[in-house]
Motif scaffolding. Structure first.
Motif, PDB file in Angstrom:
ATOM      1  N   LEU A 216      24.918  63.031  -2.685  1.00  0.00           N
ATOM      2  CA  LEU A 216      24.276  61.834  -2.155  1.00  0.00           C
ATOM      3  C   LEU A 216      23.016  62.175  -1.364  1.00  0.00           C
ATOM      4  O   LEU A 216      22.001  61.479  -1.456  1.00  0.00           O
ATOM      5  CB  LEU A 216      25.257  61.061  -1.266  1.00  0.00           C
ATOM      6  CG  LEU A 216      26.345  60.290  -2.006  1.00  0.00           C
ATOM      7  CD1 LEU A 216      27.374  59.760  -1.027  1.00  0.00           C
ATOM      8  CD2 LEU A 216      25.737  59.151  -2.813  1.00  0.00           C
ATOM      9  N   LEU A 217      23.076  63.269  -0.604  1.00  0.00           N
ATOM     10  CA  LEU A 217      21.901  63.677   0.163  1.00  0.00           C
ATOM     11  C   LEU A 217      20.769  64.086  -0.770  1.00  0.00           C
ATOM     12  O   LEU A 217      19.597  63.761  -0.533  1.00  0.00           O
ATOM     13  CB  LEU A 217      22.271  64.829   1.105  1.00  0.00           C
ATOM     14  CG  LEU A 217      21.187  65.308   2.084  1.00  0.00           C
ATOM     15  CD1 LEU A 217      20.700  64.160   2.954  1.00  0.00           C
ATOM     16  CD2 LEU A 217      21.721  66.449   2.947  1.00  0.00           C
ATOM     17  N   THR A 218      21.111  64.782  -1.853  1.00  0.00           N
ATOM     18  CA  THR A 218      20.100  65.179  -2.827  1.00  0.00           C
ATOM     19  C   THR A 218      19.520  63.959  -3.535  1.00  0.00           C
ATOM     20  O   THR A 218      18.306  63.891  -3.799  1.00  0.00           O
ATOM     21  CB  THR A 218      20.705  66.151  -3.852  1.00  0.00           C
ATOM     22  OG1 THR A 218      21.232  67.305  -3.169  1.00  0.00           O
ATOM     23  CG2 THR A 218      19.656  66.615  -4.854  1.00  0.00           C
ATOM     24  N   LEU A 219      20.361  62.982  -3.842  1.00  0.00           N
ATOM     25  CA  LEU A 219      19.869  61.751  -4.457  1.00  0.00           C
ATOM     26  C   LEU A 219      18.884  61.031  -3.533  1.00  0.00           C
ATOM     27  O   LEU A 219      17.858  60.506  -3.979  1.00  0.00           O
ATOM     28  CB  LEU A 219      21.035  60.827  -4.800  1.00  0.00           C
ATOM     29  CG  LEU A 219      21.889  61.229  -6.006  1.00  0.00           C
ATOM     30  CD1 LEU A 219      23.098  60.297  -6.125  1.00  0.00           C
ATOM     31  CD2 LEU A 219      21.066  61.205  -7.290  1.00  0.00           C
ATOM     32  N   ALA A 220      19.217  61.008  -2.230  1.00  0.00           N
ATOM     33  CA  ALA A 220      18.302  60.383  -1.272  1.00  0.00           C
ATOM     34  C   ALA A 220      16.965  61.117  -1.267  1.00  0.00           C
ATOM     35  O   ALA A 220      15.897  60.486  -1.174  1.00  0.00           O
ATOM     36  CB  ALA A 220      18.925  60.392   0.125  1.00  0.00           C
ATOM     37  N   MET A 221      17.007  62.446  -1.395  1.00  0.00           N
ATOM     38  CA  MET A 221      15.772  63.212  -1.418  1.00  0.00           C
ATOM     39  C   MET A 221      14.980  62.983  -2.702  1.00  0.00           C
ATOM     40  O   MET A 221      13.750  63.069  -2.714  1.00  0.00           O
ATOM     41  CB  MET A 221      16.078  64.702  -1.242  1.00  0.00           C
ATOM     42  CG  MET A 221      16.549  65.059   0.150  1.00  0.00           C
ATOM     43  SD  MET A 221      15.284  64.675   1.397  1.00  0.00           S
ATOM     44  CE  MET A 221      16.264  64.752   2.909  1.00  0.00           C
ATOM     45  N   ILE A 222      15.670  62.674  -3.794  1.00  0.00           N
ATOM     46  CA  ILE A 222      14.959  62.315  -5.020  1.00  0.00           C
ATOM     47  C   ILE A 222      14.128  61.061  -4.776  1.00  0.00           C
ATOM     48  O   ILE A 222      12.962  60.962  -5.183  1.00  0.00           O
ATOM     49  CB  ILE A 222      15.951  62.098  -6.180  1.00  0.00           C
ATOM     50  CG1 ILE A 222      16.573  63.441  -6.606  1.00  0.00           C
ATOM     51  CG2 ILE A 222      15.257  61.443  -7.374  1.00  0.00           C
ATOM     52  CD1 ILE A 222      17.638  63.310  -7.674  1.00  0.00           C
ATOM     53  N   GLY A 223      14.738  60.096  -4.085  1.00  0.00           N
ATOM     54  CA  GLY A 223      13.982  58.891  -3.743  1.00  0.00           C
ATOM     55  C   GLY A 223      12.823  59.188  -2.821  1.00  0.00           C
ATOM     56  O   GLY A 223      11.721  58.638  -2.994  1.00  0.00           O
TER      57      GLY A 223
END
Length: 396
Positions: A216-223
């Motif tokens: 989830l943290l990596t997904l947030a960083m993708i955004g």
């Protein structure tokens, strides 16, 4: 405030590896704009440059966790060796092909290799801070310092790239970047006293991405990366379409300058609120600031609004990187940090590739809607992460 930052550099060798990291990461802010201008100044269009930048960032997204895992397993000195040589060679191939008149898409393999073999400098330096300041309260300030230096790099990098590209030839942006990567890598490899030791993972070989909350943290960083890539290309197109291309670097620098100011102030304060709560609030606030870019009608207005929007960057990144330490074991820290950088690069590359085409067809103003949507994605991912980590996660 000054005393808190001065305390960080009392650790032996910290100033040296910090400066080496700045030198080596400066091309991170030069390459993307350099590639965009490389195509734009020769063809008059931004779509091809956006695609080429996207390919470069995609290469980095694939290579960063692999090379970071290598640094965790074999040490930073080893990881800074042959990958840096291959990166410099890829830059050389790109320059030669450009001078030979190769088309934009023919340059894609070299651009991909440039990104793939560019080691995650941010992860290496943050891992060194974590090692030399282990268990000390100054570590949070050191992370804030690194985020601020990231923004200083993103203030200087676009300005340097735009000046070189406009006044001479865009290929010199790539050449200078390769030189800086080589100098920084050699300088950092020589500093063995602050290199984190290789630690065993108790026989477990799972990726750092497998620990709770990391996806989830990596997904947030993708955004977050999508915001950066989309805003950068849209701003470059906005300035170009207002016949002020020479000011491209200055406008982009204002976005980073706002973040640098926020980062310095953030690191000078002792925060009592839980890091997870801070990360959620800061991510939502940053997402709310991006729509302000739609209000710009002139280049001067865009620069001013970019500064305000940039104030939301550093606090979100500081707490995001700080969360990694609570989610993964020390033996996988470099890889964990690299996954966040990978997320940033993946989002950056994706929107950089898309926004250029939108700007060409519908104008730069409409192109800002893509990073706005990326901001909504950041807010959603941060909210999901906050709900997922409501209970403390035990890190082995």
């Amino acid at each position: 405030m000054i005393e808190r930052y001065r305390a960080v550099f009392r650790a032996p060798g910290s100033l040296q590896f910090c400066l080496a990291g700045v030198v080596m990461r400066l091309p991170i802010a030069m390459y993307p704009l350099g590639l965009v201008l490389l195509v734009a100044l020769r063809t008059g269009r931004y779509a091809g440059g956006g695609v080429l930048t996207g390919v470069y960032i995609l290469g980095a997204a694939v290579g960063l966790p692999i090379l970071a895992r290598l640094a965790d397993r074999r040490g930073q000195r080893y990881a800074l060796g042959w990958p840096t040589v291959v990166h410099i060679m890829a830059c050389g191939v790109l320059v030669v092909m450009i001078e030979a008149g190769a088309g934009t898409y023919a340059l894609a393999p070299a651009a991909f290799a440039m990104g793939f073999f560019f080691l995650s400098v941010d992860s290496l330096i943050r891992a060194r801070w974590s090692y030399v300041l282990a268990g000390r309260p100054e570590l949070g300030t050191a992370y804030s310092l690194e985020s601020t230096l990231d923004e200083v790099v993103f203030v200087l990098g676009p300005i340097i790239a735009s000046i070189i590209a406009v006044q001479t030839d865009p290929v010199w942006v790539i050449v200078l970047g390769a030189v800086l990567v080589g100098v920084g890598a050699v300088w950092l490899r020589a500093q063995t006293s602050t290199e984190p030791p290789v630690r065993a993972l108790d026989g477990r070989r799972r990726s750092a991405l497998g620990y709770p909350g990391m996806v989830l943290l990596t997904l947030a960083m993708i955004g977050m990366g999508g915001i950066f890539g989309g805003v950068e290309v849209a701003m470059a197109a906005f300035v170009g379409q207002h016949d002020a291309r020479a000011k491209t670097g200055l406008v982009l620098a204002m976005f980073a300058f706002g973040s640098a100011v926020a980062g310095l102030l953030y690191g000078a304060r002792h925060w009592r609120a839980p890091m997870l709560s801070r990360y959620w609030g800061q991510s939502v606030l940053f997402a709310a600031l991006i729509p302000l870019l739609l209000a710009a009608d002139t280049v001067a207005q865009l620069a001013a609004i970019a500064f305000v929007a940039g104030l939301g960057i550093a606090p979100s990144l500081i707490t995001g990187f700080g969360l990694v330490q609570t989610l993964v074991p020390v033996a996988a820290l470099t890889e964990g940090l690299a996954w966040l950088v990978t997320g940033l690069n993946l989002g950056y590359g994706t929107l950089a590739a898309l926004v250029g085409g939108v700007a060409d067809r519908h104008g730069a103003h409409q192109a800002f809607w893509l990073p706005i949507c990326a901001g909504l994605f950041v807010a959603a991912a941060a909210t999901a992460l906050a709900l997922r980590l409501r209970r403390p996660v035990a890190v082995p």
